[in-house]
Design an enzyme around this catalytic site. Structure first.
Site: not given
Ligand code: GAR
Length: 210
Positions: A12-13, A90, A92-93, A107, A109, A141, A144
């Site tokens: 959570g940084s 972590m 995938i939606l 997001n 990355h 979107t 990925l």
């Protein structure tokens, strides 16, 4: 006052860097909830220590991704979010989840996209022998790690770097660009046309590249 919901899976940084920027710079926004899919995520304790409301939607054993994402979306919707931030989230939606929050889902990355989408970005950057690596903040979107790019930070790859050294350097850059890009969204300064992102009234140095 805009509502931000942050999704985490681990340390959570990035969530902390955004929460601290939000408080110290008096953003017209508040973190309405930090939601983890893992009850043991260290970021939950960090969020509590900052006085942020935390929730868990445990993904253990939830093999039906559509059903899980629908439950998660209901939980998020309860906070009427203007922005939903993936910060080391972590999973995938599903396309339905991405559609529901389209345009307000961001997001971070750990690579200079479109290089190294997916996992193990630092190991793959070292193996590829790149001299420059970094991080990317993008709109999410269905495909990925491929949405319109708001901001990128570049860091050098130094001789002798291992994954830990490189990831620490990139993480520091993440903590600079993610709050910056979130603030742009809060202030409604981001215009998206296709894959291209334009910042309204950019000040000196506001190029989206750090
Ligand atoms: C960060 O490096 C973030 O870029 C990465 O996970 C880390 C989370 O750190 N995200 C991804 O790899 C997403 N595919 P944090 O929990 O300390 O913010």
């Amino acid at each position: 006052m805009k509502n931000i919901v942050v999704l985490i899976s681990g340390r959570g940084s990035n969530m902390i860097s955004i929460a601290q920027a939000c408080l110290s710079q008096c953003w017209p926004a508040r973190i309405a909830a930090v939601i983890s899919n893992r009850p043991q995520a260290a970021g939950l304790a960090a969020a509590r220590a900052l006085g942020l409301p935390v929730e868990v939607e445990d993904s253990a054993g939830r093999t039906d991704r559509e059903a899980y994402d629908a439950d998660l979306a209901r939980r998020i919707d309860a906070h009427s979010p203007d922005l939903v931030l993936l910060a080391g989230y972590m999973r995938i939606l599903t396309p339905a989840f991405v559609d529901r929050f389209a345009g307000r889902l961001l997001n971070i990355h750990p690579s200079l996209l479109p290089s190294f989408p997916g996992l193990d970005t630092h190991r793959r950057a070292l193996e590829a022998g790149v001299k420059v690596h970094g991080a990317t903040v993008h709109l999410v979107t269905a495909e990925l790690d491929s949405g319109p790019i708001l901001a990128q930070a570049a860091v050098p790859v130094m001789p002798g770097d291992d994954e830990d050294a490189l990831s620490a350097r990139v993480l520091e850059a993440e903590h600079a660009i993610y709050p910056m890009a979130v603030r742009w969204m809060i202030d409604e300064r981001v215009e998206v046309r296709g894959r291209t992102v334009r910042l309204r009234d950019p000040g000196p140095g506001e190029t989206g590249l750090l």
